[in-house]
Design a protein around this motif. Sequence first.
Motif, PDB file in Angstrom:
ATOM      1  N   ILE A 214       0.833  -1.213   0.000  1.00  0.00           N
ATOM      2  CA  ILE A 214       0.000   0.000   0.000  1.00  0.00           C
ATOM      3  C   ILE A 214       0.863   1.258   0.000  1.00  0.00           C
ATOM      4  CG2 ILE A 214      -1.678   1.344   1.334  1.00  0.00           C
ATOM      5  CD1 ILE A 214      -2.804  -1.395   2.318  1.00  0.00           C
ATOM      6  N   VAL A 215       1.827   1.326   0.912  1.00  0.00           N
ATOM      7  CA  VAL A 215       2.683   2.518   1.006  1.00  0.00           C
ATOM      8  C   VAL A 215       3.500   2.695  -0.271  1.00  0.00           C
ATOM      9  CG1 VAL A 215       4.591   3.607   2.250  1.00  0.00           C
ATOM     10  CG2 VAL A 215       2.801   2.409   3.526  1.00  0.00           C
ATOM     11  N   GLY A 216       4.040   1.593  -0.793  1.00  0.00           N
ATOM     12  CA  GLY A 216       4.823   1.672  -2.024  1.00  0.00           C
ATOM     13  C   GLY A 216       4.027   2.234  -3.179  1.00  0.00           C
ATOM     14  N   ASN A 217       2.799   1.776  -3.332  1.00  0.00           N
ATOM     15  CA  ASN A 217       1.951   2.267  -4.424  1.00  0.00           C
ATOM     16  C   ASN A 217       1.583   3.730  -4.251  1.00  0.00           C
ATOM     17  OD1 ASN A 217       0.853   0.341  -6.656  1.00  0.00           O
ATOM     18  ND2 ASN A 217       1.120  -0.945  -4.844  1.00  0.00           N
ATOM     19  N   LEU A 218       1.331   4.149  -3.012  1.00  0.00           N
ATOM     20  CA  LEU A 218       1.003   5.557  -2.770  1.00  0.00           C
ATOM     21  C   LEU A 218       2.182   6.454  -3.123  1.00  0.00           C
ATOM     22  CD1 LEU A 218      -0.944   5.304   0.626  1.00  0.00           C
ATOM     23  CD2 LEU A 218      -1.891   5.858  -1.621  1.00  0.00           C
ATOM     24  N   LEU A 219       3.379   6.056  -2.699  1.00  0.00           N
ATOM     25  CA  LEU A 219       4.578   6.844  -3.016  1.00  0.00           C
ATOM     26  C   LEU A 219       4.816   6.897  -4.516  1.00  0.00           C
ATOM     27  CD1 LEU A 219       7.056   5.538  -0.264  1.00  0.00           C
ATOM     28  CD2 LEU A 219       5.989   7.796  -0.357  1.00  0.00           C
ATOM     29  N   PHE A 220       4.611   5.751  -5.182  1.00  0.00           N
ATOM     30  CA  PHE A 220       4.911   5.630  -6.602  1.00  0.00           C
ATOM     31  C   PHE A 220       3.895   6.392  -7.465  1.00  0.00           C
ATOM     32  CE2 PHE A 220       4.737   3.484 -10.716  1.00  0.00           C
ATOM     33  CZ  PHE A 220       6.076   3.361 -11.037  1.00  0.00           C
ATOM     34  N   LEU A 221       2.620   6.133  -7.228  1.00  0.00           N
ATOM     35  CA  LEU A 221       1.579   6.701  -8.074  1.00  0.00           C
ATOM     36  C   LEU A 221       1.418   8.203  -7.881  1.00  0.00           C
ATOM     37  CD1 LEU A 221      -1.087   3.870  -7.813  1.00  0.00           C
ATOM     38  CD2 LEU A 221       0.393   4.369  -9.760  1.00  0.00           C
ATOM     39  N   PHE A 222       1.610   8.677  -6.647  1.00  0.00           N
ATOM     40  CA  PHE A 222       1.476  10.111  -6.381  1.00  0.00           C
ATOM     41  C   PHE A 222       2.808  10.850  -6.464  1.00  0.00           C
ATOM     42  CE2 PHE A 222      -2.349   8.304  -4.477  1.00  0.00           C
ATOM     43  CZ  PHE A 222      -3.318   9.174  -4.956  1.00  0.00           C
ATOM     44  N   LYS A 223       3.870  10.111  -6.855  1.00  0.00           N
ATOM     45  CA  LYS A 223       5.203  10.691  -7.050  1.00  0.00           C
ATOM     46  C   LYS A 223       5.623  11.538  -5.844  1.00  0.00           C
ATOM     47  CE  LYS A 223       4.959  10.677 -12.110  1.00  0.00           C
ATOM     48  NZ  LYS A 223       5.929   9.598 -12.274  1.00  0.00           N
ATOM     49  N   VAL A 224       5.501  10.939  -4.683  1.00  0.00           N
ATOM     50  CA  VAL A 224       5.883  11.611  -3.443  1.00  0.00           C
ATOM     51  C   VAL A 224       7.407  11.709  -3.372  1.00  0.00           C
ATOM     52  CG1 VAL A 224       5.794  11.546  -0.917  1.00  0.00           C
ATOM     53  CG2 VAL A 224       3.835  10.746  -2.275  1.00  0.00           C
ATOM     54  N   GLU A 225       7.927  12.898  -3.233  1.00  0.00           N
ATOM     55  CA  GLU A 225       9.373  13.119  -3.185  1.00  0.00           C
ATOM     56  C   GLU A 225       9.790  13.384  -1.733  1.00  0.00           C
ATOM     57  OE1 GLU A 225      10.633  16.041  -5.981  1.00  0.00           O
ATOM     58  OE2 GLU A 225       9.874  14.938  -7.722  1.00  0.00           O
ATOM     59  N   TYR A 226      10.568  12.480  -1.200  1.00  0.00           N
ATOM     60  CA  TYR A 226      11.013  12.605   0.192  1.00  0.00           C
ATOM     61  C   TYR A 226      12.499  12.280   0.354  1.00  0.00           C
ATOM     62  CZ  TYR A 226      11.021   7.509   0.329  1.00  0.00           C
ATOM     63  OH  TYR A 226      11.295   6.194   0.080  1.00  0.00           O
ATOM     64  N   ILE A 227      13.082  11.599  -0.629  1.00  0.00           N
ATOM     65  CA  ILE A 227      14.459  11.114  -0.488  1.00  0.00           C
ATOM     66  C   ILE A 227      15.454  12.273  -0.424  1.00  0.00           C
ATOM     67  CG2 ILE A 227      16.285   9.726  -1.544  1.00  0.00           C
ATOM     68  CD1 ILE A 227      14.120   8.003  -2.807  1.00  0.00           C
ATOM     69  N   GLN A 228      15.278  13.277  -1.296  1.00  0.00           N
ATOM     70  CA  GLN A 228      16.224  14.389  -1.306  1.00  0.00           C
ATOM     71  C   GLN A 228      16.201  15.158   0.009  1.00  0.00           C
ATOM     72  OE1 GLN A 228      15.856  17.104  -4.602  1.00  0.00           O
ATOM     73  NE2 GLN A 228      17.925  17.883  -4.331  1.00  0.00           N
ATOM     74  N   SER A 229      15.018  15.312   0.582  1.00  0.00           N
ATOM     75  CA  SER A 229      14.912  16.004   1.867  1.00  0.00           C
ATOM     76  C   SER A 229      15.641  15.229   2.960  1.00  0.00           C
ATOM     77  CB  SER A 229      13.440  16.184   2.250  1.00  0.00           C
ATOM     78  OG  SER A 229      12.773  16.973   1.295  1.00  0.00           O
ATOM     79  N   LEU A 230      15.452  13.897   2.968  1.00  0.00           N
ATOM     80  CA  LEU A 230      16.145  13.071   3.957  1.00  0.00           C
ATOM     81  C   LEU A 230      17.654  13.113   3.737  1.00  0.00           C
ATOM     82  CD1 LEU A 230      13.877   9.878   4.155  1.00  0.00           C
ATOM     83  CD2 LEU A 230      14.216  11.603   5.933  1.00  0.00           C
TER      84      LEU A 230
END
Length: 400
Positions: A214-230
């Motif tokens: 579920i989380v993987g699909n949400l990140l993928f489909l909505f193109k959630v960008e969090y890696i650069q911030s981390l």
Amino acid sequence: MQFVSYSYSLPYVGFILFMILLAFWEFLNINLKRGNYWIRVITISSFLLFFGFRGFVGRDIFNYYDLFKALPTIWDWNSKTFSSYSYIEIGYRVYVTLIKSISANFSFFIFISVLIDVIVLDITFKRYSKYYVLSFILYIIMYGHVFEMEQLRNCKSVMLFLLSLPYLENKKFVPYLILNLIGLSFHSTSLIFIIAYFFLIREFSIYFYLSVFIVGNLLFLFKVEYIQSLFNFFGVFLDDGIVGKVNRYFNLSSYKNEFGFSIGYLERIITFILVCLIYRPKLIQQNRTNIIFINLYTLFFISFFFLSEMVVAVVRVSALFTFSYAIIYPNLYKEFKLLIYKYIFMFLLTSYASMRLITYHSVIEYKYENILLDKININLRRDIQRKSYDYLLKSSGGRE
């Protein structure tokens, strides 16, 4: 000069179709309770003939060729030349030097490299797979064709991981660690195998796999960008050179959010549902070691769906775990009780394999040549590669 043509991919498609015919022969032999000795011999020989005797095929082949030519042998040792390639892991440099000391012919080096791979694959598939030829097919189409022609260093680190699987299976950490430390000397990504040790041998609940899905699909489909911030947050603890290199990847549009809804996306979703959600209990009941390959596929899914913000990370990390397909799908095929399911699977596999190989190998760098059949012109191939790179760079709008 025609830089892009589906005709370049025909030898690859022809080879995989031949392997699929071998797989049907294996199915027949298993049903009739016959031995598969000759099927194994033909499979190994075909793999060696196709990959081990190839010419200067692929985008990265000349990087390996130039390194091979530059490194010394043990008979004419030059420590300065050897150390000047310090950006290449030392294990790989030693490996190249040893083979070059036997023969300075680059084609011999390629043959020995593929021979080592096919021996490791033979050992692994005999031990863990229900269908030997089917494992070779899945290895080739999911990423093996890239390993064997493009990523020779990475390939050897994966092969060392495969040799460490019996120690992982029996929870013997020290020999597992030693083999993957050797793998680390070939390619730095082997560090991930070492870190993953305790994850791979653990059996998780259905809720864990559902959460990943579920989380993987949400990140993928909505193109959630969090890696650069981390990364920026933790970057203060890293070397400035590493921080700069990673930030350059983030700033290049060609390395961001390239993935979306596609046939590949559907395949990964279907595979996860079948392997981790529906058939997982049956696969574990079939053989306890299947939990290792289920978790390897889970890591593949995580690396693809959770890292989609950065294409280079997806490609390099997920490649480490594509091997899971070569074990988990043949063992899943064993669980299909209705014949119609098996027919559907083989039809979809044949179609998907053809599509992947046609898509990947339709550029002129992959125009197949075999040293047993063709007269190889190194300078011509190098010139073709350079012109093709310029053409593709222009056609992509100048993106690198």
